[in-house]
Design a protein around this motif. Sequence first.
Motif, PDB file in Angstrom:
ATOM      1  N   TYR A   1       0.719   4.492  -2.692  1.00 42.98           N
ATOM      2  CA  TYR A   1       0.735   5.935  -2.404  1.00 42.98           C
ATOM      3  C   TYR A   1       1.797   6.654  -3.240  1.00 42.98           C
ATOM      4  O   TYR A   1       1.601   7.794  -3.640  1.00 42.98           O
ATOM      5  CB  TYR A   1       1.018   6.194  -0.916  1.00 42.98           C
TER       6      TYR A   1
ATOM      7  N   GLU B   1      -2.911   3.971   5.597  1.00 41.94           N
ATOM      8  CA  GLU B   1      -2.161   5.213   5.758  1.00 41.94           C
ATOM      9  C   GLU B   1      -0.766   5.023   5.175  1.00 41.94           C
ATOM     10  O   GLU B   1      -0.204   3.923   5.258  1.00 41.94           O
ATOM     11  CB  GLU B   1      -2.018   5.552   7.243  1.00 41.94           C
ATOM     12  N   PRO B   2      -0.175   6.078   4.607  1.00 37.96           N
ATOM     13  CA  PRO B   2       1.189   5.938   4.088  1.00 37.96           C
ATOM     14  C   PRO B   2       2.194   5.811   5.236  1.00 37.96           C
ATOM     15  O   PRO B   2       1.970   6.313   6.336  1.00 37.96           O
ATOM     16  CB  PRO B   2       1.407   7.219   3.293  1.00 37.96           C
TER      17      PRO B   2
ATOM     18  N   PRO C   1       0.446   6.011  -7.725  1.00 42.75           N
ATOM     19  CA  PRO C   1      -0.976   5.697  -7.923  1.00 42.75           C
ATOM     20  C   PRO C   1      -1.350   5.504  -9.395  1.00 42.75           C
ATOM     21  O   PRO C   1      -2.236   4.698  -9.708  1.00 42.75           O
ATOM     22  CB  PRO C   1      -1.696   6.894  -7.317  1.00 42.75           C
TER      23      PRO C   1
ATOM     24  N   HIS D   1       0.825  -1.211   0.000  1.00 43.55           N
ATOM     25  CA  HIS D   1       0.000   0.000   0.000  1.00 43.55           C
ATOM     26  C   HIS D   1       0.864   1.268   0.000  1.00 43.55           C
ATOM     27  O   HIS D   1       0.463   2.294  -0.541  1.00 43.55           O
ATOM     28  CB  HIS D   1      -0.967   0.000   1.199  1.00 43.55           C
ATOM     29  N   ASN D   2       2.058   1.191   0.576  1.00 39.50           N
ATOM     30  CA  ASN D   2       2.967   2.343   0.542  1.00 39.50           C
ATOM     31  C   ASN D   2       3.409   2.649  -0.887  1.00 39.50           C
ATOM     32  O   ASN D   2       3.546   3.817  -1.260  1.00 39.50           O
ATOM     33  CB  ASN D   2       4.185   2.104   1.429  1.00 39.50           C
TER      34      ASN D   2
ATOM     35  N   GLN E   1      -8.228   4.024  -5.053  1.00 41.54           N
ATOM     36  CA  GLN E   1      -8.973   4.855  -4.097  1.00 41.54           C
ATOM     37  C   GLN E   1      -9.305   4.058  -2.837  1.00 41.54           C
ATOM     38  O   GLN E   1      -9.215   4.586  -1.724  1.00 41.54           O
ATOM     39  CB  GLN E   1     -10.265   5.379  -4.733  1.00 41.54           C
TER      40      GLN E   1
ATOM     41  N   ARG F   1      -6.132   3.676  -0.730  1.00 44.09           N
ATOM     42  CA  ARG F   1      -5.779   4.953  -0.092  1.00 44.09           C
ATOM     43  C   ARG F   1      -6.773   5.317   1.011  1.00 44.09           C
ATOM     44  O   ARG F   1      -6.400   5.983   1.975  1.00 44.09           O
ATOM     45  CB  ARG F   1      -5.700   6.058  -1.126  1.00 44.09           C
TER      46      ARG F   1
END
Length: 182
Positions: free
Chosen positions: A146, A169-170, A149, A142-143, A162, A165
Motif C-alpha cells: 500500500y 486492508e492497510p 505500489p 501487504h502494508n 491490484q 489491494r
Amino acid sequence: MQQRQDFLDRLNRVSYAPQNGMQIIGPAETRAAGRNRRLAEMLARQSRSYRNSLNQSRLKLTEILSFVIAFGMGGMAALIARALRFQITGNVAQMTGDFDLALDVIFAVAVAFLLREAVSLSAVKRMGTQFAGILLAIVTMHNVVYEMPDLFSKLFSPEWVQHVRATTEPGTLYFRGESYHI
C-alpha cells in the motif's frame, strides 16, 4: 667436608624460597617503594578490568547487530520467496489462506537458509530471529504494498498489486486469509 654440605644445604633452602613477590633477602622495602608497587599493581588491575569490559561491550554490540541483521534477512527472505513464487506460478489468485501461508513460509525458510549460508551467519543462534523476521514480513508485507505500489508493480506485476489491494486492508496483519487491525 661438613662445611661444604652445610653450604649446599643453605643454597638449596634459598633456591626453594617462596616466589610470592615478597623479597626475603635484602633490605626492607621503603614506604615510597611499597606505595609505588601497590599503585602499579592497582593500575594494572584497573587496566585489565577496563579492557575486559570494553571487549564485552563490543561483543554485546556485535551480538545485537547480528540479531538485527538476522531479522532483516528473514524479512528479505520472505520478500524474495514471494517474488520467486509469483515468478514460478505466474498467477495472482491465492489458493487458500492456510496453503498460501504454508507455501510462503516454506519458500522463505529455504531462501533464508541460502542467505544464511551465503553470509555465514550462525545457524543455530540466529535461526529463531530469522524466522521471526520471516513471519513478520509475511503478515505485514501487504502494508508495504500500500505504501509503495510502484515498486511492487515492478517487482511483481500491476495485477498482483491490484489483487493485494483488493483482498487486504492497510494497517492490518494478514494471517491465514484473515485481516486483523493493528
